[in-house]
Motif scaffolding. Structure first.
Motif, mmCIF file in Angstrom:
data_model
loop_
_atom_site.group_PDB
_atom_site.id
_atom_site.type_symbol
_atom_site.label_atom_id
_atom_site.label_comp_id
_atom_site.label_asym_id
_atom_site.label_seq_id
_atom_site.Cartn_x
_atom_site.Cartn_y
_atom_site.Cartn_z
ATOM 1 N N GLU A 42 0.808 -1.220 0.000
ATOM 2 C CA GLU A 42 0.000 0.000 0.000
ATOM 3 C C GLU A 42 0.843 1.273 0.000
ATOM 4 O O GLU A 42 0.417 2.309 -0.528
ATOM 5 N N GLU A 43 2.022 1.224 0.577
ATOM 6 C CA GLU A 43 2.859 2.419 0.708
ATOM 7 C C GLU A 43 4.099 2.391 -0.175
ATOM 8 O O GLU A 43 4.872 3.353 -0.179
ATOM 9 N N HIS A 44 4.280 1.311 -0.915
ATOM 10 C CA HIS A 44 5.479 1.174 -1.755
ATOM 11 C C HIS A 44 5.070 0.670 -3.131
ATOM 12 O O HIS A 44 4.723 -0.507 -3.291
ATOM 13 N N GLU A 45 5.055 1.546 -4.126
ATOM 14 C CA GLU A 45 4.605 1.161 -5.452
ATOM 15 C C GLU A 45 5.625 0.280 -6.160
ATOM 16 O O GLU A 45 6.819 0.284 -5.843
ATOM 17 N N ALA A 46 5.124 -0.459 -7.127
ATOM 18 C CA ALA A 46 5.983 -1.403 -7.846
ATOM 19 C C ALA A 46 6.932 -0.717 -8.809
ATOM 20 O O ALA A 46 8.123 -1.048 -8.891
ATOM 21 N N ASP A 47 6.421 0.276 -9.556
ATOM 22 C CA ASP A 47 7.162 0.814 -10.691
ATOM 23 C C ASP A 47 8.095 1.970 -10.335
ATOM 24 O O ASP A 47 8.050 3.038 -10.949
ATOM 25 N N THR A 48 8.957 1.749 -9.353
ATOM 26 C CA THR A 48 9.997 2.743 -9.090
ATOM 27 C C THR A 48 11.206 2.425 -9.954
ATOM 28 O O THR A 48 11.401 1.278 -10.390
ATOM 29 N N SER A 49 12.020 3.416 -10.218
ATOM 30 C CA SER A 49 13.207 3.192 -11.045
ATOM 31 C C SER A 49 14.157 2.203 -10.373
ATOM 32 O O SER A 49 14.802 1.388 -11.051
ATOM 33 N N GLU A 50 14.222 2.247 -9.035
ATOM 34 C CA GLU A 50 15.090 1.302 -8.317
ATOM 35 C C GLU A 50 14.612 -0.131 -8.507
ATOM 36 O O GLU A 50 15.407 -1.037 -8.789
ATOM 37 N N ASN A 51 13.297 -0.350 -8.367
ATOM 38 C CA ASN A 51 12.763 -1.704 -8.542
ATOM 39 C C ASN A 51 12.985 -2.216 -9.957
ATOM 40 O O ASN A 51 13.336 -3.386 -10.163
ATOM 41 N N ILE A 52 12.774 -1.360 -10.942
ATOM 42 C CA ILE A 52 12.985 -1.754 -12.338
ATOM 43 C C ILE A 52 14.440 -2.168 -12.551
ATOM 44 O O ILE A 52 14.731 -3.185 -13.199
ATOM 45 N N THR A 53 15.358 -1.393 -12.010
ATOM 46 C CA THR A 53 16.782 -1.720 -12.139
ATOM 47 C C THR A 53 17.109 -3.044 -11.467
ATOM 48 O O THR A 53 17.836 -3.885 -12.031
ATOM 49 N N ARG A 54 16.573 -3.244 -10.275
ATOM 50 C CA ARG A 54 16.869 -4.473 -9.528
ATOM 51 C C ARG A 54 16.309 -5.712 -10.222
ATOM 52 O O ARG A 54 16.994 -6.742 -10.317
ATOM 53 N N ILE A 55 15.072 -5.629 -10.715
ATOM 54 C CA ILE A 55 14.495 -6.781 -11.414
ATOM 55 C C ILE A 55 15.231 -7.025 -12.731
ATOM 56 O O ILE A 55 15.372 -8.165 -13.178
ATOM 57 N N GLY A 56 15.747 -5.954 -13.334
ATOM 58 C CA GLY A 56 16.523 -6.107 -14.555
ATOM 59 C C GLY A 56 17.816 -6.870 -14.346
ATOM 60 O O GLY A 56 18.352 -7.460 -15.286
ATOM 61 N N LYS A 57 18.322 -6.884 -13.108
ATOM 62 C CA LYS A 57 19.572 -7.583 -12.782
ATOM 63 C C LYS A 57 19.359 -8.935 -12.112
ATOM 64 O O LYS A 57 20.298 -9.718 -11.974
ATOM 65 N N ALA A 58 18.128 -9.207 -11.687
ATOM 66 C CA ALA A 58 17.871 -10.395 -10.860
ATOM 67 C C ALA A 58 18.106 -11.693 -11.623
ATOM 68 O O ALA A 58 17.740 -11.823 -12.794
ATOM 69 N N ASP A 59 18.719 -12.650 -10.941
ATOM 70 C CA ASP A 59 18.833 -14.013 -11.452
ATOM 71 C C ASP A 59 17.682 -14.874 -10.943
ATOM 72 O O ASP A 59 17.308 -15.862 -11.576
ATOM 73 N N VAL A 60 17.164 -14.506 -9.768
ATOM 74 C CA VAL A 60 16.054 -15.223 -9.137
ATOM 75 C C VAL A 60 15.067 -14.206 -8.579
ATOM 76 O O VAL A 60 15.465 -13.237 -7.923
ATOM 77 N N ILE A 61 13.778 -14.428 -8.827
ATOM 78 C CA ILE A 61 12.716 -13.660 -8.181
ATOM 79 C C ILE A 61 11.912 -14.651 -7.360
ATOM 80 O O ILE A 61 11.460 -15.678 -7.861
ATOM 81 N N PHE A 62 11.751 -14.348 -6.070
ATOM 82 C CA PHE A 62 11.105 -15.285 -5.150
ATOM 83 C C PHE A 62 9.895 -14.631 -4.500
ATOM 84 O O PHE A 62 10.013 -13.620 -3.813
ATOM 85 N N PHE A 63 8.710 -15.223 -4.711
ATOM 86 C CA PHE A 63 7.466 -14.736 -4.113
ATOM 87 C C PHE A 63 7.115 -15.601 -2.905
ATOM 88 O O PHE A 63 6.979 -16.818 -3.028
ATOM 89 N N THR A 64 6.933 -14.965 -1.758
ATOM 90 C CA THR A 64 6.601 -15.704 -0.547
ATOM 91 C C THR A 64 5.116 -16.046 -0.522
ATOM 92 O O THR A 64 4.343 -15.647 -1.379
ATOM 93 N N GLY A 65 4.705 -16.768 0.527
ATOM 94 C CA GLY A 65 3.316 -17.161 0.676
ATOM 95 C C GLY A 65 2.454 -16.077 1.299
ATOM 96 O O GLY A 65 2.934 -15.015 1.685
#
Length: 276
Positions: free
Chosen positions: A73-96
């Motif tokens: 609710e307080e942290h949007e997905a489409d920040t430039s930092e998030n885009i950069t980090r996902i662009g470099k990620a080897d693994v994306i892990f979604f918790t339960g």
């Protein structure tokens, strides 16, 4: 989805030490970048605790580049930092947690679009447990309990992330009596295949098609492609459904299921990737 280069790794919930160790063995490098997303956890403080706990679990195995990404609710997905980090990620892990929360905060974002592109074009791992597994397909089940799930209107589905198409992935499958809701879902949508994951058991899906098991339990495959009769679309609300010739397979480590070919087969010993 032909020529998919990424891999999906989904766990049915419960103790996830095996999943974390599997991810570590698959990425084969302490410098690999891992992004943990705990958006499915409803309360902010609980999400932070969950994200940090998974971060520490990976770090205990020697992974040095693990980060927790807050999207809520307080942290949007489409920040430039998030885009950069996902662009470099080897693994994306979604918790339960709650898969509807994951869908709410990520669907329609540039961040999810980037994940999709990288999953199709690069050797990235998209992984998750429980809700993080259920959200991976284009549709997901979010309601239905016990025998009530075999009554029209009790089993409900929603749009998922769409990394894989025409599949329902259900978690905590044996432990929470979810056979009925998965059977109902695929009987209603017979071009879908149901994958029911027991706890501490999961699947690796390669090329968007080959499903291999890891862990000590059983993965249930439900296939409605040869159904001769189903009343799921005609029966009145609150009435039970009837289905003829619904097929089921029980998959364990050492076997795989090919989704497009509807094929159950043993994995040659030299080709096995998913170890218990």
């Amino acid at each position: 989805m032909d020529n998919v280069k990424g891999r999906l790794i989904a766990l049915g919930g419960g103790d996830d030490d095996g999943l974390i160790k599997l991810i570590k063995s698959e990425i084969c490098g302490i410098q690999s970048h891992i992004e943990v997303i705990a958006t499915a956890t409803p309360q902010a403080l609980d999400a932070v605790d969950s994200g940090n706990a998974y971060k520490e679990a990976f770090e205990e195995l020697g992974c040095e580049n693990v980060r927790f990404m807050r999207i809520d609710e307080e942290h949007e997905a489409d920040t430039s930092e998030n885009i950069t980090r996902i662009g470099k990620a080897d693994v994306i892990f979604f918790t339960g947690g709650d898969q509807l929360r994951l869908a709410h905060f990520l669907q329609g974002t540039k961040l999810l679009e980037l994940m999709h592109r990288r999953y199709l074009e690069e050797d990235i791992i998209i992984s998750g447990t429980s809700a993080g597994a259920a959200v991976m397909s284009d549709r997901m089940i979010y309601n239905g309990y016990g025998h009530y799930s075999l009554i029209r209107g009790e089993m409900k589905t929603a749009h998922g992330f769409g990394f894989i198409k025409k599949v329902y992935i259900d978690s905590h499958f044996a432990e929470r009596g979810r056979f009925g809701r998965l059977a109902h879902a695929v009987a209603h949508d017979p071009d879908y295949i149901g994958i029911g994951l027991s706890e501490e058991t999961g699947v690796i899906i390669t090329e968007g098609n080959q499903v291999e098991v890891f862990g000590t339990g059983v993965v249930t495959i439900i296939d409605a492609s040869d159904v001769r009769f189903s009343n799921t679309r005609q029966v009145e609300e609150s009435e039970p459904i009837a289905v003829e010739n619904l097929k089921m397979h029980l998959l364990v480590n050492g076997y795989r299921y090919c989704l497009k070919e509807h094929l159950f087969q043993p994995i040659p010993q030299e080709n096995r990737k998913a170890e218990a």
